[in-house]
Enzyme design. Structure first.
Site, short mmCIF file in Angstrom:
data_model
loop_
_atom_site.label_atom_id
_atom_site.label_comp_id
_atom_site.label_asym_id
_atom_site.label_seq_id
_atom_site.Cartn_x
_atom_site.Cartn_y
_atom_site.Cartn_z
N GLU A 149 -72.94 76.47 -14.00
CA GLU A 149 -73.97 77.34 -14.59
C GLU A 149 -73.38 78.24 -15.68
O GLU A 149 -74.05 78.50 -16.69
CB GLU A 149 -74.65 78.16 -13.49
CG GLU A 149 -75.52 77.29 -12.59
CD GLU A 149 -76.20 78.06 -11.47
OE1 GLU A 149 -76.99 77.44 -10.74
OE2 GLU A 149 -75.93 79.27 -11.30
N TYR A 180 -82.57 74.00 -13.72
CA TYR A 180 -83.05 73.93 -12.34
C TYR A 180 -83.23 72.49 -11.85
O TYR A 180 -83.99 72.25 -10.91
CB TYR A 180 -84.36 74.71 -12.20
CG TYR A 180 -84.18 76.20 -11.96
CD1 TYR A 180 -83.49 76.66 -10.83
CD2 TYR A 180 -84.70 77.14 -12.83
CE1 TYR A 180 -83.33 78.01 -10.60
CE2 TYR A 180 -84.54 78.51 -12.59
CZ TYR A 180 -83.85 78.93 -11.47
OH TYR A 180 -83.69 80.28 -11.21
N HIS A 200 -81.59 85.49 -10.88
CA HIS A 200 -80.94 84.26 -10.41
C HIS A 200 -79.47 84.57 -10.16
O HIS A 200 -78.87 85.37 -10.88
CB HIS A 200 -81.03 83.16 -11.48
CG HIS A 200 -80.11 81.99 -11.16
ND1 HIS A 200 -80.49 80.98 -10.33
CD2 HIS A 200 -78.82 81.74 -11.53
CE1 HIS A 200 -79.48 80.12 -10.19
NE2 HIS A 200 -78.45 80.56 -10.92
N ASN A 212 -89.00 86.50 -8.87
CA ASN A 212 -88.11 87.28 -8.01
C ASN A 212 -86.93 87.91 -8.76
O ASN A 212 -85.87 88.13 -8.18
CB ASN A 212 -87.66 86.44 -6.81
CG ASN A 212 -86.94 85.19 -7.23
OD1 ASN A 212 -86.69 84.97 -8.41
ND2 ASN A 212 -86.59 84.37 -6.26
N LYS A 229 -84.49 87.52 -14.85
CA LYS A 229 -85.58 86.57 -15.15
C LYS A 229 -86.69 87.22 -15.98
O LYS A 229 -86.77 88.46 -16.07
CB LYS A 229 -86.14 86.02 -13.83
CG LYS A 229 -85.14 85.14 -13.06
CD LYS A 229 -85.80 84.54 -11.82
CE LYS A 229 -84.84 83.62 -11.06
NZ LYS A 229 -85.50 82.99 -9.89
N ARG A 279 -84.06 92.12 -5.16
CA ARG A 279 -85.35 91.46 -4.97
C ARG A 279 -86.30 92.30 -4.14
O ARG A 279 -87.51 92.31 -4.41
CB ARG A 279 -85.12 90.06 -4.37
CG ARG A 279 -84.65 89.08 -5.47
CD ARG A 279 -84.09 87.83 -4.91
NE ARG A 279 -84.01 86.75 -5.90
CZ ARG A 279 -83.41 85.61 -5.67
NH1 ARG A 279 -82.84 85.36 -4.51
NH2 ARG A 279 -83.38 84.67 -6.60
N ARG A 282 -75.04 87.40 -4.37
CA ARG A 282 -76.17 86.95 -3.57
C ARG A 282 -76.63 88.05 -2.59
O ARG A 282 -77.83 88.20 -2.34
CB ARG A 282 -75.81 85.67 -2.79
CG ARG A 282 -75.44 84.46 -3.65
CD ARG A 282 -76.62 83.82 -4.33
NE ARG A 282 -77.69 83.46 -3.43
CZ ARG A 282 -78.71 82.67 -3.77
NH1 ARG A 282 -78.77 82.13 -4.99
NH2 ARG A 282 -79.67 82.41 -2.92
N THR A 336 -84.44 85.02 -1.36
CA THR A 336 -85.33 84.44 -2.37
C THR A 336 -86.74 85.01 -2.28
O THR A 336 -87.35 85.34 -3.30
CB THR A 336 -85.38 82.90 -2.16
OG1 THR A 336 -84.05 82.39 -2.09
CG2 THR A 336 -86.14 82.23 -3.28
N PHE A 354 -92.70 73.29 -6.29
CA PHE A 354 -92.84 74.42 -7.21
C PHE A 354 -92.09 74.21 -8.51
O PHE A 354 -92.03 75.12 -9.35
CB PHE A 354 -92.39 75.71 -6.52
CG PHE A 354 -90.97 75.67 -6.00
CD1 PHE A 354 -89.89 75.89 -6.85
CD2 PHE A 354 -90.71 75.42 -4.65
CE1 PHE A 354 -88.59 75.86 -6.38
CE2 PHE A 354 -89.41 75.38 -4.17
CZ PHE A 354 -88.35 75.60 -5.04
P1 IDP Z 1 -82.45 81.32 -5.07
O1 IDP Z 1 -82.89 81.77 -6.45
O2 IDP Z 1 -82.51 82.44 -4.06
O3 IDP Z 1 -81.13 80.60 -5.08
P2 IDP Z 1 -83.69 78.69 -4.74
O4 IDP Z 1 -84.12 78.12 -3.44
O5 IDP Z 1 -82.47 78.14 -5.41
O6 IDP Z 1 -83.56 80.28 -4.55
O7 IDP Z 1 -84.93 78.55 -5.73
C1 IDP Z 1 -84.78 78.74 -7.13
C2 IDP Z 1 -85.94 79.57 -7.61
O8 IDP Z 1 -87.15 78.83 -7.45
C3 IDP Z 1 -86.21 80.86 -6.84
O9 IDP Z 1 -85.37 81.93 -7.23
C4 IDP Z 1 -87.66 81.13 -7.17
O10 IDP Z 1 -87.83 81.67 -8.48
C5 IDP Z 1 -88.22 79.70 -7.14
N1 IDP Z 1 -88.75 79.34 -5.81
C6 IDP Z 1 -88.03 79.07 -4.69
N2 IDP Z 1 -88.85 78.76 -3.65
C7 IDP Z 1 -90.11 78.84 -4.14
C8 IDP Z 1 -91.40 78.63 -3.56
O11 IDP Z 1 -91.54 78.30 -2.37
N3 IDP Z 1 -92.48 78.81 -4.38
C9 IDP Z 1 -92.37 79.16 -5.71
N4 IDP Z 1 -91.17 79.36 -6.28
C10 IDP Z 1 -90.06 79.21 -5.53
MG MG Z 2 -80.61 78.83 -5.98
#
Ligand code: IDP
Ligand code: MG
Length: 148
Positions: free
Chosen positions: A134, A57, A123, A120, A17, A110, A93, A99, A65
């Site tokens: 994807e 997304y 992805h 973070n 990212k 992470r 993962r 996350t 968010f």
């Molecule tokens: P993942 O990347 O671990 O699969 P997801 O729940 O799919 O997590 O969320 C996608 C992305 O959205 C996350 O990697 C992060 O960049 C962002 N994100 C997820 N939850 C939050 C939040 O509570 N606040 C701000 N950004 C978030």
């Molecule tokens: Mg995800």
């Protein structure tokens, strides 16, 4: 009878990212995949448009968010990759970690590189269905060089 272990060679989408690209952490992060035996079989650097980030997304479009996430993902270049290996989707993962970096296991990408739940570092696809969609979002079949 000996237990049967099934090992499935999978491909999954990975993105370094904008936060991690900006911090010059690409090389460090790719090392985590390669030392765990995941092969990088496709890669390109690009900058997502806002529309591309929204489309990528879309599953999160109703989350509070979403707009911030889209702005962040379009804020600078990203490295998109296809990783291949045994159980690559779940293993990627695990290598990424949770996350929220404050909940990520030590030694995960992470835990080591993320600065917040949003910024973070990486992805990774979360299922065979999302991996397929994807990968197709970013790569034509002839841009992927699978290992045999
Ligand atoms: P993942 O990347 O671990 O699969 P997801 O729940 O799919 O997590 O969320 C996608 C992305 O959205 C996350 O990697 C992060 O960049 C962002 N994100 C997820 N939850 C939050 C939040 O509570 N606040 C701000 N950004 C978030
Ligand atoms: Mg995800």
């Amino acid at each position: 009878m000996a237990p049967v272990t099934t090992q499935t060679i999978e491909q999954t989408l990975s993105i370094v990212k904008p936060d991690a690209v900006e911090q010059n952490m690409i090389g460090n992060i790719l090392e985590y995949f390669e030392r765990e035996g995941l092969n990088i079989v496709a890669a390109k650097m690009l900058r997502l448009s806002l529309d591309q980030a929204k489309a990528f997304y879309a599953v999160h479009k109703d989350r509070p968010f979403f707009q911030e996430l889209v702005d962040f993902m379009a804020s600078g270049p990203v490295l998109v990759m296809v990783l291949q290996g045994e159980n690559a989707i779940a293993r990627n993962r695990q290598i990424m970690g949770a996350t929220d970096p404050s909940k990520a296991e030590s030694g995960t990408i992470r835990a080591d590189f993320a600065t917040s739940i949003e910024r973070n570092a990486v992805h990774g696809s979360d299922s065979p269905q999302t991996a397929k969609a994807e990968i197709a979002f970013f790569f034509k079949p002839n841009e992927i060089c699978p290992r045999s």
